[in-house]
Every structure is written in structure tokens, then in C-alpha cells.
Design an enzyme around this catalytic site. Structure first.
Site, PDB file in Angstrom:
ATOM      1  N   LYS A  85     -17.608  23.925 -15.269  1.00 15.82           N
ATOM      2  CA  LYS A  85     -16.448  24.543 -15.906  1.00 15.82           C
ATOM      3  C   LYS A  85     -16.165  24.017 -17.312  1.00 15.82           C
ATOM      4  O   LYS A  85     -16.807  24.425 -18.271  1.00 15.82           O
ATOM      5  CB  LYS A  85     -15.226  24.414 -14.993  1.00 15.82           C
ATOM      6  CG  LYS A  85     -15.307  25.333 -13.760  1.00 15.82           C
ATOM      7  CD  LYS A  85     -14.018  25.391 -13.011  1.00 15.82           C
ATOM      8  CE  LYS A  85     -14.076  26.324 -11.809  1.00 15.82           C
ATOM      9  NZ  LYS A  85     -14.149  27.748 -12.170  1.00 15.82           N
TER      10      LYS A  85
ATOM     11  N   ASP B 107     -16.309  16.789  -5.601  1.00 23.41           N
ATOM     12  CA  ASP B 107     -16.449  18.016  -6.379  1.00 23.41           C
ATOM     13  C   ASP B 107     -15.326  18.028  -7.413  1.00 23.41           C
ATOM     14  O   ASP B 107     -14.186  18.364  -7.113  1.00 23.41           O
ATOM     15  CB  ASP B 107     -16.353  19.227  -5.446  1.00 23.41           C
ATOM     16  CG  ASP B 107     -16.464  20.558  -6.175  1.00 23.41           C
ATOM     17  OD1 ASP B 107     -16.183  20.608  -7.382  1.00 23.41           O
ATOM     18  OD2 ASP B 107     -16.809  21.560  -5.517  1.00 23.41           O
TER      19      ASP B 107
ATOM     20  N   PHE C 140     -13.466  24.938  -1.716  1.00 24.47           N
ATOM     21  CA  PHE C 140     -14.360  25.889  -2.387  1.00 24.47           C
ATOM     22  C   PHE C 140     -15.399  25.100  -3.167  1.00 24.47           C
ATOM     23  O   PHE C 140     -15.064  24.252  -3.993  1.00 24.47           O
ATOM     24  CB  PHE C 140     -13.602  26.822  -3.340  1.00 24.47           C
ATOM     25  CG  PHE C 140     -14.498  27.869  -3.946  1.00 24.47           C
ATOM     26  CD1 PHE C 140     -14.741  29.061  -3.283  1.00 24.47           C
ATOM     27  CD2 PHE C 140     -15.131  27.654  -5.167  1.00 24.47           C
ATOM     28  CE1 PHE C 140     -15.600  30.017  -3.821  1.00 24.47           C
ATOM     29  CE2 PHE C 140     -15.977  28.602  -5.707  1.00 24.47           C
ATOM     30  CZ  PHE C 140     -16.213  29.788  -5.038  1.00 24.47           C
TER      31      PHE C 140
END
Length: 393
Positions: A244, A215, A128
Site C-alpha cells: 500500500k 500483516d 483480510f
């Protein structure tokens, strides 16, 4: 009340109005233990006093100018991230998807500078990377992509954790310029690759002049027991993306580059109106300062081990429980059946969890979680899972 919001979320029947540490409080006065941290965002917990102070002070001084001018906090935050990671350059964005877009553009620039007209980025199944058109194409989840065709060209997919598949791709695909991979797959179900996988990717990238792009949007900022997950291995990526937990809730993303990727961008190649503005960078600075001053990644390692071992002990022998996969405070409890209803059952008990990949209970509690709260989470969640599995048998 008329619902004016687009129908993009299956929202749970709760509205939170206040947070403190690992706890959230709803508009009815009920308290919840937050074991998901806004999906790995609030690593320092809710309403952290130093982060709150930094945001308030900066909001009273200067919220935004433009990247046409110097931004002192942006420079300072960039220096701290470079020091902590060993990377060289930073581009600030507003989100993880935007950070990954920057990485994708770097990879294509890298390819075009080698005369590759149609550069290809290798990406992974079950990954993702975001919901923009490019990042949802990179994402290995057909549900995310459905309805948004035509997808973006320039990506080829291989199984996660399979180094031989990458080697096969190297031998058979033309135009490969980069590998984009999560050190641990979060949305995919807390999938941890086998030993040697990331170092093997590093070796392949070096051999073929590809960019190794990590990532770390979910794994970064101390979550896995190191400041960044790649630091569990003796390697440095060419590109790393963050978001995040970098702002503890304030929207901020970052794309860090090293070596041959560090100077690919030139003025006009990329930009962001809000990326790296004074307010976001003030929050990011406060987060990095707290993370480093207290070496919170070490707490993530010890607390994560305690949580994983406690849950494994309590769920041992329970029919339907398969395994726990964990690295630091990033845990996935694999069940043998779909278990989305556990989220609602946990909510009723005052516990916030998440289910991903249909049958994995995902835990991403704040790094500041205490031993007592670890015990509370262990007892309540193991009881919920046991009851769910027994009732479904």
C-alpha cells in the site's frame, strides 16, 4: 461504449483525472477531499512532488532489468526499511497479497525444517490478507472465499483479540508453526485489539517456536502514529508484510524477516519478475525519505487524535452512532445499522470515504492532511452521518 473490463468492482460513477495533496479532481472538473487515500495507499497525498520527481527520473534512466542482477535502489530501500523497522532481511514483491504469500511460505519452511509435515498457521476471524488462493484462505471473511473452494489447507482460525483462544489452540492443535495477524484489522472494521494482545502473541510464539507474522499492509508506513504499528509495543515480529503506502501508488510490496525467519529462503525458494524493480524501488525510496525526514508518523498521531475527538464531539448523542475506534489516521466510525449508501452520499458532496464490515465508516486520509482539512472533513462527515441516521430513524 463496450465494457471490456471484468465485472470485479461495483464502481462509483466518477472518474478521476488529477490529484494534488488530499484532493482529487474528476473529468467534469469537480474537486473531492480524499479521506481514504486509495485505501491507505497515498499516505503522502496525490502527486507528491518528490515521489513524482523520483518516478520520472528513474523512468528516464531504467525501468526494469531482472532480479538476476543487482538493483541498487532495491538494496538501498531494503537498508532503509531494515533501519526503520529493526528487522534483518527484505524480499520485495508487487502487492500486499504477494508479500503475505512470501510470509506463508516462510512459515511452512520454518515448519518443515522442524520435521512438521503439515504445518498450520493460526489466523483470525474478520481478518483480510489478500485474494490469492492462500491469502483468501487466511482471510476471515466468508464472502471473499465463497465460490473458490477447495481452499488451501494449513490454516486454523481463532477470534481476533482473544489471547485465550490462541492458548487453547496451542494446547489442542498439532503442527502450529506461526500466527498471522493484523495489528489493527482494517477491512474488518478498524478493530483494535486489547492491551497485551500483541505482546501476548509474541510470548506464545517464543514459547512454542512459532513465527509471529504481522500483516502491516494497511497499518504500516506511519499510518497509526508510529512507522509500524508493532512499535506501539515493546516487541519485534519474526515476519512483517508491507505494501500500500510503501509506493504511494506505485505497486510494491515487501516481506521483512527477522531472527530465525531471516535466512529461511535460499535461491530458488521464492522470486518475482517485477518485485523490487528499479522504478518501484525509486518510488519506495522517495516515500521512506519523506516519511522519515518529516517524521510524518507524528503528524498522523496528532491529526488522528484531532479528527477522532472532533467527530466524537459532533456525533455525541446522535441516535445510531455507536463509537469511534482509532489509532493515528486509521479511524472507524461504528454505526448501529448498515450504511453503505453513505459512500454515494459523500461522493455527491465531494468527499471520498469507505464503508467496511457493513456498518463502519472507514477513514484513512493522507498523513499530510492539514488542520483546515481536518476541520472540513469533520464538519462535512458529521453532517452527513447525522442526516443519514436521522432519516433512517
Amino acid at each position: 461504449m463496450k465494457n471490456v473490463l471484468m465485472n470485479t468492482y461495483n464502481r462509483l460513477p466518477v472518474t478521476f483525472v488529477r490529484g494534488e495533496g488530499v484532493y482529487l479532481h474528476d473529468d467534469q472538473g469537480k474537486t473531492y477531499l480524499d479521506a481514504i487515500s486509495g485505501i491507505a495507499v497515498c499516505g503522502l497525498g496525490h502527486a507528491h512532488p518528490e515521489v513524482s520527481r523520483a518516478i520520472c527520473e528513474q523512468a528516464g534512466a531504467l525501468v526494469h532489468t531482472s532480479n538476476l542482477y543487482g538493483i541498487a535502489h532495491q538494496q538501498e530501500l531494503g537498508e532503509k526499511l531494515v533501519e526503520l523497522s529493526g528487522m534483518e532481511k527484505v524480499f520485495f514483491a508487487n502487492s500486499g497479497a504477494e508479500a503475505n504469500e512470501a510470509a506463508i511460505k516462510l512459515a511452512r519452511l520454518h515448519g518443515h525444517k522442524q520435521g512438521i509435515d503439515n504445518p498450520v498457521i493460526l489466523v483470525m476471524e474478520e481478518s483480510f490478507h489478500g485474494r490469492t488462493l492462500a491469502t483468501l484462505t487466511a482471510t476471515g471473511n466468508r464472502k471473499v472465499q465463497a465460490g473458490f473452494e477447495p481452499l488451501v489447507q494449513g490454516f486454523a482460525r481463532v477470534p481476533y483479540g482473544d489471547l485465550d483462544a490462541l492458548k487453547t489452540a496451542a494446547d489442542n492443535l498439532k503442527g502450529i508453526v506461526a500466527v498471522l495477524v493484523e495489528p489493527v484489522q482494517g477491512e474488518g472494521g478498524i478493530n483494535i485489539p486489547p492491551d497485551g494482545y500483541l505482546p501476548g502473541i509474541r510470548e506464545l510464539c517464543d514459547r512454542h517456536n512459532w513465527l509471529m507474522m504481522l500483516d502491516e499492509i494497511q497499518t504500516g508506513m506511519g499510518r497509526t502514529g508510529k512507522p509500524f504499528a508493532f512499535q506501539h509495543h515493546e516487541l519485534t515480529p519474526d515476519v512483517m508484510t508491507l505494501a500500500k503506502a510503501l509506493g504511494n501508488g506505485v505497486p510494491i510490496g515487501a516481506c521483512l524477516a527477522n531472527g530465525k525467519a531471516a535466512d529461511l529462503f535460499a535461491p530458488g525458494n521464492h522470486g518475482s519478475t517485477f518485485g523490487g524493480n528499479p522504478l518501484a524501488c525509486a518510488a519506495g525510496l522517495a516515500v521512506v525519505e519523506q516519511l522519515t525526514a518529516n517524521r510524518l508518523w507524528e503528524q498522523a498521531a496528532s491529526k488522528g487524535e484531532a479528527l477522532a475527538s472532533g467527530l466524537a464531539q459532533k456525533l455525541d448523542g446522535v441516535e445510531g452512532f455507536v463509537e469511534i475506534r482509532s489509532l493515528g489516521l486509521m479511524l472507524g466510525l461504528q454505526l448501529d445499522r448498515p450504511c453503505a449508501e453513505l459512500v454515494g452520499l459523500a461522493l455527491e458532496k465531494g468527499l471520498l470515504i469507505n464503508v467496511t464490515a457493513d456498518s463502519v465508516v472507514r477513514l484513512l486520509p493522507p498523513l499530510i492532511i492539514s488542520d483546515e482539512q481536518i476541520g472540513q472533513l469533520t464538519d462535512e462527515l458529521s453532517c452527513l452521518i447525522t442526516g443519514f441516521l436521522e432519516s433512517a430513524s
